[in-house]
Design a protein around this motif. Sequence first.
Motif, PDB file in Angstrom:
ATOM      1  N   THR A   1       0.852  -1.180   0.000  1.00  0.00           N
ATOM      2  CA  THR A   1       0.000   0.000   0.000  1.00  0.00           C
ATOM      3  C   THR A   1       0.891   1.235   0.000  1.00  0.00           C
ATOM      4  OG1 THR A   1      -0.092   0.224   2.406  1.00  0.00           O
ATOM      5  CG2 THR A   1      -1.738  -1.207   1.378  1.00  0.00           C
ATOM      6  N   LYS A   2       0.259   2.371  -0.189  1.00  0.00           N
ATOM      7  CA  LYS A   2       1.001   3.629  -0.144  1.00  0.00           C
ATOM      8  C   LYS A   2       1.671   3.805   1.215  1.00  0.00           C
ATOM      9  CE  LYS A   2       0.226   8.622  -0.578  1.00  0.00           C
ATOM     10  NZ  LYS A   2      -0.811   9.670  -0.818  1.00  0.00           N
ATOM     11  N   GLU A   3       1.037   3.291   2.269  1.00  0.00           N
ATOM     12  CA  GLU A   3       1.544   3.491   3.626  1.00  0.00           C
ATOM     13  C   GLU A   3       2.670   2.512   3.974  1.00  0.00           C
ATOM     14  OE1 GLU A   3      -1.756   3.356   2.902  1.00  0.00           O
ATOM     15  OE2 GLU A   3      -2.004   5.536   3.072  1.00  0.00           O
ATOM     16  N   ASN A   4       2.509   1.212   3.623  1.00  0.00           N
ATOM     17  CA  ASN A   4       3.522   0.248   4.093  1.00  0.00           C
ATOM     18  C   ASN A   4       4.721   0.111   3.148  1.00  0.00           C
ATOM     19  OD1 ASN A   4       2.896  -1.678   2.015  1.00  0.00           O
ATOM     20  ND2 ASN A   4       1.261  -2.556   3.268  1.00  0.00           N
ATOM     21  N   GLU A   5       4.605   0.638   1.915  1.00  0.00           N
ATOM     22  CA  GLU A   5       5.733   0.700   0.973  1.00  0.00           C
ATOM     23  C   GLU A   5       6.357  -0.680   0.684  1.00  0.00           C
ATOM     24  OE1 GLU A   5       6.779   3.128  -0.790  1.00  0.00           O
ATOM     25  OE2 GLU A   5       6.024   4.955   0.144  1.00  0.00           O
TER      26      GLU A   5
END
Length: 360
Positions: free
Chosen positions: A352-356
């Motif tokens: 995701t964009k958050e966990n990369e």
Amino acid sequence: IPLLHGSGTEPYNIVEFTRGADAFDYDNNGNITEDRSWKLADIFHSEPALVSTPPDSISATQSKSDAYYRHIKNYQGFKTAQTNRVPIILAGSNAGMLHAFHVETGVEKWSFIPPSMLSKLRNVVSSNANQTNAIYGVDGSPLVKDIYYDGGWKTIAMFGLGKGGNAYSALDITDTENPLHLFSFMNDPVRQKAYYWNADGFKTEHDYSGGSIDSNYDYRKLGEAWSTPRIIRMKIDGNDKWVGIFGAGFNNNVTSAVGSAVFVIDMEDGGKTINVIDVTDNNDPDSSPTTNFVINSVPSALVPIVAEKTTLANYNGAMVYFADYEGKLWKLNLTDEGTLYEMQSLFDAKATKENERKVM
């Protein structure tokens, strides 16, 4: 070919500048009849490749291996004939060239500018003295492979532009001092055109704005050509065929139209497309969450497992493994066992964009 210094048309001066002349008064000394003091651009992501005596093994026993194929196709005769060819190192530079350097002296023997780079060469020229503008040129890594077609063995170099663009080129470098262009192709997703250059450099355009395209030139999903190609022998309709395989490249998380696929192209027939295999993007209504803000692509190189590398590979062709930008690990069947082109998902990192959790 001697440099012809002096002023001319802008395209002429760009060619002279690219070849090392000071056609735009690079050092601001008022003299355009001299060479530039520094000609080699940065070699950034391009990993060098050695080309010397043909290196591959030969076996009279491993019936499904490339080593056995080389045995029955007299690869030993090719090795003997090329024993004394001039050894070179290939590397791409951001001046837009694939360079060939002599291994012992470091002297450049030749360089090749892919036709897809020609429109970008003007961007290197700077109006500031003793400077050039930084661009990405031939930023991908060359892959060198000996393959057999049209009745003989040939040493092939194939490379992508990496961050330099959505394009690949292939050369016949059997004679390491006299390369021959085999093919080049490029995708322009903005204009919705695929461009193809044959061995003679003749260019054709293939428009897909209407949704369809000639299946021989279906490069629509080609993004930035980061994926270092692999060349393998596989069985197609029971016949041996040398193919190039590579991920569809990087799309910089911008558009789902390019990148999320694997290409299989015909190395024996000018790099024409045999198959373009879609790779699932997790952004769909059935996934959870429905969007991860990661547009999938395949910038990484593929890993083919072939018979001569392991006794567990009892097949012709290759079982291919690769990871995509969303962190998913895949197995692709390019063998003559099971279902050809079947894809199997082995692992999902759920990027995701958050966990990369992305794989480049």
